[in-house]
Design a protein around this motif. Structure first.
Motif, short mmCIF file in Angstrom:
data_model
loop_
_atom_site.label_atom_id
_atom_site.label_comp_id
_atom_site.label_asym_id
_atom_site.label_seq_id
_atom_site.Cartn_x
_atom_site.Cartn_y
_atom_site.Cartn_z
N VAL A 77 0.80 -1.01 0.09
CA VAL A 77 -0.28 0.08 0.12
C VAL A 77 0.93 1.13 -0.01
N PHE A 78 0.80 2.04 -0.88
CA PHE A 78 1.54 3.37 -1.16
C PHE A 78 0.79 4.53 -0.66
N GLY A 79 1.61 5.62 -0.09
CA GLY A 79 1.14 6.96 0.07
C GLY A 79 0.70 7.47 -1.25
N GLN A 80 -0.14 8.36 -1.24
CA GLN A 80 -0.66 9.13 -2.36
C GLN A 80 0.64 9.90 -3.21
N GLN A 81 1.75 10.25 -2.54
CA GLN A 81 2.63 11.17 -3.03
C GLN A 81 4.06 10.32 -3.71
N VAL A 82 3.61 9.15 -3.71
CA VAL A 82 4.73 8.09 -4.09
C VAL A 82 4.58 7.91 -5.60
N PRO A 83 5.68 8.43 -6.51
CA PRO A 83 5.38 8.40 -8.00
C PRO A 83 5.20 6.89 -8.46
N ILE A 84 4.42 7.02 -9.60
CA ILE A 84 4.07 5.73 -10.17
C ILE A 84 5.38 5.05 -10.47
N GLN A 85 6.36 5.41 -11.12
CA GLN A 85 7.56 4.73 -11.25
C GLN A 85 8.29 4.20 -10.34
N THR A 86 8.04 4.76 -9.04
CA THR A 86 8.85 4.13 -8.10
C THR A 86 7.86 3.10 -7.40
N ARG A 87 6.70 3.14 -7.53
CA ARG A 87 5.95 1.94 -7.12
C ARG A 87 6.16 0.77 -7.97
N VAL A 88 6.29 1.00 -9.42
CA VAL A 88 6.45 -0.11 -10.09
C VAL A 88 7.90 -0.66 -9.60
N ASN A 89 8.90 0.00 -9.44
CA ASN A 89 10.03 -0.51 -9.24
C ASN A 89 10.01 -1.41 -7.84
N ILE A 90 9.18 -0.57 -6.82
CA ILE A 90 9.09 -1.60 -5.55
C ILE A 90 8.45 -2.65 -5.88
N GLU A 91 7.43 -2.74 -6.64
CA GLU A 91 6.93 -4.02 -6.78
C GLU A 91 7.60 -5.19 -7.47
N GLU A 92 8.63 -4.82 -8.26
CA GLU A 92 9.58 -5.57 -9.02
C GLU A 92 10.41 -6.18 -8.00
N ILE A 93 10.73 -5.18 -6.91
CA ILE A 93 11.90 -5.59 -6.17
C ILE A 93 11.29 -6.67 -4.99
N MET A 94 9.92 -6.19 -4.64
CA MET A 94 9.54 -6.85 -3.57
C MET A 94 8.80 -8.34 -3.93
N GLY A 95 8.46 -8.34 -5.44
CA GLY A 95 7.54 -9.50 -6.03
C GLY A 95 6.24 -9.21 -5.45
N MET A 96 5.63 -8.25 -5.28
CA MET A 96 4.25 -8.08 -4.75
C MET A 96 3.25 -7.26 -5.55
N GLN A 97 2.24 -7.40 -5.79
CA GLN A 97 1.52 -6.38 -6.29
C GLN A 97 0.72 -5.16 -5.36
N THR A 98 0.30 -4.31 -5.81
CA THR A 98 0.09 -3.05 -5.04
C THR A 98 -1.70 -3.40 -4.72
N TRP A 99 -1.96 -3.07 -3.49
CA TRP A 99 -3.29 -3.32 -3.07
C TRP A 99 -4.05 -1.84 -3.02
N GLU A 100 -4.86 -1.75 -3.72
CA GLU A 100 -5.84 -0.59 -3.82
C GLU A 100 -6.96 -0.50 -2.62
N VAL A 104 -7.63 4.36 2.46
CA VAL A 104 -6.23 4.84 2.71
C VAL A 104 -6.22 6.01 2.15
N THR A 105 -6.41 6.23 0.87
CA THR A 105 -6.44 7.53 -0.04
C THR A 105 -7.50 8.52 -0.06
N GLY A 106 -8.36 7.90 0.45
CA GLY A 106 -9.77 8.80 0.79
C GLY A 106 -10.44 9.31 -0.53
#
Length: 245
Positions: A77-100, A104-106
Motif C-alpha cells: 500500500v503506497f502513500g498518495q505522493q509516491v510516484p508511479i515509476q517508484t511504485r513499479v520499481n518497488i513492486e518488482e523488487i518485492m515481488g508483490m502487487q499493489t493493494w488498492e 487509505v487514499t480517501g
C-alpha cells in the motif's frame, strides 16, 4: 522465539537508521511493524535501501522460524505522493502487487491513476503497422481506446510508436497519472533506464519529452497474456477489421 527475533531485528534496523517506520505523534515511539496472529504489516519509506533491509530481515526470520512469506497473499500500500515509476520499481523488487485501499487514499469513487496497455502489429511485407492503446482506471474499467494504422520499418518501431501515441493520448485527455504497460521488454527496459535503441532513438526521445510533461508517469513490462486486449485490437486494425479512432 522467532517472532521476538523478528521484532528485535526491526527495532535494531530502525535505531541504525536503516528503516524509518512511522510516528503517529511527535512524542510517541516509531512504529516499524505490526503483528496480528499470522499476519504482519511493515512500515517504511518508499526507498530501495529500506526495501532491501526489510527483505534481509524477512529472510533472516525465515531462516530462524522455517516460515516462508506467501507473496501471493502479500501486497503493498503506497502513500498518495509516491510516484508511479517508484511504485513499479518497488513492486518488482518485492515481488508483490499493489493493494488498492480506498480508505487509505480517501478517494473512493474518484479515479486517481490510469493504466494504458499498449501494443502494435507489424507486417514486414507491406512495411505497415497498427498501434493499439487501451486505457483503464485503477478499478479496471475501460476509459478509452485508440487504434491507428501507421508506416513502420520494424516491429520495434511500431511498438515504440504505440507507446508514444499512448502518452500523446494521456496528455490530450489531461490525465495526471498514467502507467504505460507494454509486453516489449527491450523497449520498456530502455525507457526505464533512460537509454536509447538506435533504430527507434527519435521515437524514444519523444517518449521521454512526453513523459516529463506529465505530472506522474511510469512504465512497466507485462507478459503477453496480460496484454491480450491491446494485442487483439492492433492485429484487427492491421487486418483492416477496425475503423481507426
Amino acid at each position: 522465539m522467532a517472532v521476538e527475533i523478528f521484532t528485535a531485528l526491526m527495532e535494531e534496523a530502525q535505531r541504525e537508521g536503516c528503516i524509518s517506520g512511522v510516528k503517529l505523534a511527535p512524542t510517541v515511539p516509531v512504529i516499524t511493524h505490526l503483528l496480528f496472529a499470522d499476519d504482519c504489516i511493515l512500515l517504511a519509506k518508499a526507498k530501495e535501501e529500506e526495501l532491501y533491509q526489510s527483505i534481509l530481515i524477512l529472510n533472516r526470520y525465515t531462516d530462524a522460524s522455517g516460515q516462508k512469506i506467501n507473496l501471493e497473499k502479500s501486497g503493498i500500500v503506497f502513500g498518495q505522493q509516491v510516484p508511479i515509476q517508484t511504485r513499479v520499481n518497488i513492486e518488482e523488487i518485492m515481488g508483490m502487487q499493489t493493494w488498492e485501499i480506498p480508505w487509505v487514499t480517501g478517494t473512493l469513487g474518484k479515479i486517481e491513476e490510469q493504466s494504458a496497455n499498449v501494443d502494435a502489429a507489424y507486417s514486414r511485407s507491406t512495411a505497415e503497422g497498427a498501434t493499439a492503446i487501451v486505457i483503464r482506471d485503477n478499478f479496471g474499467r475501460l476509459l478509452t481506446e485508440e487504434s491507428m494504422r501507421i508506416r513502420a520499418h520494424s516491429s520495434l518501431a511500431a511498438e515504440a510508436e504505440a507507446m508514444r501515441r499512448a502518452l500523446i493520448l494521456a496528455t490530450n485527455l489531461n490525465m495526471e497519472q498514467i502507467l504505460i504497460e507494454s509486453d516489449n521488454l527491450p523497449l520498456v527496459q530502455a525507457v526505464k533506464s533512460k537509454t536509447y535503441i538506435g533504430e527507434v532513438e527519435s521515437i524514444i526521445r519523444d517518449i521521454f519529452l512526453l513523459a516529463e510533461s506529465l505530472s506522474n508517469c511510469g512504465f512497466t513490462w507485462v507478459p503477453r497474456e496480460g496484454n491480450k486486449v491491446a494485442d487483439g485490437v492492433a492485429k484487427c486494425s492491421l487486418a483492416g477489421q477496425l475503423e481507426e479512432n
